[in-house]
Design a protein around this motif. Structure first.
Motif, short mmCIF file in Angstrom:
data_model
loop_
_atom_site.label_atom_id
_atom_site.label_comp_id
_atom_site.label_asym_id
_atom_site.label_seq_id
_atom_site.Cartn_x
_atom_site.Cartn_y
_atom_site.Cartn_z
N HIS A 387 0.85 -1.20 0.00
CA HIS A 387 0.00 0.00 0.00
C HIS A 387 0.88 1.24 0.00
N ARG A 388 0.43 2.28 -0.67
CA ARG A 388 1.23 3.51 -0.76
C ARG A 388 1.51 4.11 0.62
N ASP A 389 0.62 3.86 1.60
CA ASP A 389 0.82 4.36 2.95
C ASP A 389 1.42 3.31 3.87
N GLY A 390 1.80 2.16 3.30
CA GLY A 390 2.41 1.09 4.06
C GLY A 390 1.45 -0.07 4.27
N GLY A 391 2.00 -1.26 4.36
CA GLY A 391 1.21 -2.44 4.61
C GLY A 391 1.13 -3.36 3.41
N HIS A 392 0.87 -4.63 3.69
CA HIS A 392 0.78 -5.69 2.69
C HIS A 392 -0.67 -5.80 2.24
N ILE A 393 -0.92 -5.67 0.91
CA ILE A 393 -2.31 -5.66 0.45
C ILE A 393 -2.58 -6.64 -0.70
N GLY A 394 -1.65 -7.55 -1.00
CA GLY A 394 -1.91 -8.51 -2.06
C GLY A 394 -0.63 -9.04 -2.68
N ALA A 395 -0.77 -9.63 -3.87
CA ALA A 395 0.39 -10.19 -4.58
C ALA A 395 0.05 -10.29 -6.06
N GLY A 396 1.08 -10.46 -6.88
CA GLY A 396 0.82 -10.54 -8.31
C GLY A 396 2.05 -10.89 -9.11
N LEU A 397 1.99 -10.55 -10.39
CA LEU A 397 3.04 -10.89 -11.35
C LEU A 397 3.70 -9.63 -11.89
N LEU A 398 5.02 -9.60 -11.85
CA LEU A 398 5.81 -8.50 -12.39
C LEU A 398 6.62 -9.03 -13.56
#
Length: 418
Positions: A387-398
């Motif tokens: 999250h832009r303000d900090g914290g873990h909010i998910g996962a994905g593919l880069l």
């Protein structure tokens, strides 16, 4: 497609890939960063990514570095930390330059416990901070507050020392058998480490409970592991650093030995060019977010868990981890297609890391910058979302950008004709 000719790569790449394939990583200790990391100093804070000036850090990565300065007692406030870092009284350095890799912000300071992994074949060592715990708000994800500080202290004073004592008591824990088995149980060993953490728990339960000391502490560590599905990611990252660094000094090699992101850029290192970083702007992250979050909430904060892809795991083992659909999105068909693509840009197949769905075919090993540029196919990377303000909010593919691989090929060519 681009025609790329860099002479003399074949033999060097074979050596580099063979070194990585033959690595025998063993967890040998858990020690404070100051005692474990080469060149670490009391007033130094390590962070993810290729080195940048302090003024370039502006978001969650900057917040985490400032938080670590306060955690270590190097500064009395965020403003004080900022001023001391700007003045050079507190040093900010890249994890990779001190034998270490960092998850997301990667912030590692002197008293924090790190996992020490040694390749028993080469003697190369890799390190990574002990996992903070499963809370969404962590220093790793750019958050500094009282709860984060208390959890860091708990890991420093309870979890780290107990794990270190148990690991030393058994003479070290071989990691490749755990990783090999976890692949067969549905892990990619980057975004999914459920099986690996469970196996680690099994292997460490008796040593923790029988090592002299409080049984209450041992139970506390086991409860911590029980609720921390991603705990083994940090163990795997230390293993990845020890493994990839075996190919770090192979002259003429075009094999990638590190991939990193900071909050501003993506970068790689290649065996034949040593510690030189090749950089590019950040690519987009295609992420599945936790409920209540939108793509507007996303921000990069760094990360060096990409080391897992350099050793044939993560996105290189996508077809081993179909259950990631529920966590980071995608489909089985897409995961298979991604995995098949990765074979076109790597030197060889891993002799021990195998994918059941593909008939126990070895995972793609040894990302070759020349093949990346020739095919236009860039590495697929499994990553967490912040999250832009900090914290873990998910996962994905880069998907890695092409530019650093092109620059690396050009540098290798220049070196070859010089």
């Amino acid at each position: 497609m681009t025609d790329v000719r860099v002479t003399g790569l074949s033999a060097a790449n074979s050596v580099a890939a063979q070194r990585m394939a033959q690595a025998d990583p063993v967890l040998v200790d858990v020690r404070p960063a100051l005692a474990a990391l080469p060149g670490m100093q009391p007033h130094m804070i390590l962070t993810s990514g290729a080195p940048m000036p302090w003024s370039a850090y502006t978001g969650g990565q900057r917040r985490a570095i400032i938080g670590a300065a306060q955690y270590e007692g190097l500064a009395s406030s965020a403003q004080d930390a900022d001023a001391r870092i700007a003045a050079g009284d507190i040093l900010v350095r890249a994890c990779h330059d001190h034998g270490c890799v960092g998850s997301v912000t990667g912030v590692t300071s002197a008293s924090m416990p790190v996992l020490v992994v040694e390749d028993r074949n080469s003697g190369t060592c890799g390190h990574c901070l002990v996992y903070e715990g499963p809370a969404r708000q962590r220093l790793t994800y750019g958050v500094w507050n009282d709860a984060v500080r208390d959890q860091l202290l708990h890991v420093r004073d309870v979890i780290g020392p107990a794990l270190g004592a148990a690991v030393r008591a058994i003479g070290g824990l071989a990691l490749k058998p755990i990783m090999r088995r976890a692949l067969g149980m549905g892990d990619d060993l980057h975004s999914r480490n459920v099986a690996a953490t469970s196996i680690f728990y099994q292997r460490m339960a008796v040593p923790l409970l029988t090592t002299p000391g409080s049984s209450d502490v041992a139970l506390e560590v086991l409860r911590f592991l029980e609720k921390s599905e991603l705990f083994f990611l940090h163990v795997g990252m230390a293993s990845g650093k020890a493994t990839a660094d075996t190919a770090r000094d192979v002259a003429g090699s075009s094999i990638v030995t590190a991939m990193v992101v900071s909050e501003r850029e993506f970068a790689i290192r290649v065996g034949g060019t040593g510690d030189t970083w090749f950089r590019a702007p950040l690519p987009p992250l295609e992420a599945k977010l936790f409920e209540g979050f939108t793509p507007d909430d996303l921000a990069f904060m760094g990360g060096e868990s990409l080391i897992m892809e350099t050793i044939g795991l993560g996105g290189m083992a996508a077809a081993a981890a179909f259950s990631l659909q529920d966590y980071s999105g995608g489909t089985p068909a897409a995961m298979i297609a991604t995995n098949e693509q990765m074979y076109t840009i790597t030197e060889t197949e891993h002799p021990e890391f195998k994918i059941p769905f593909l008939g126990f075919r070895g995972t793609p090993l040894g990302i070759d910058v020349a093949k990346v540029v020739t095919t236009g196919v860039t590495p697929a990377i499994h990553m967490g979302a912040a999250h832009r303000d900090g914290g873990h909010i998910g996962a994905g593919l880069l998907r890695a950008p092409l530019e650093p691989f092109q620059e690396a090929v050009a540098a290798l060519h220049d070196a070859a004709v010089a």
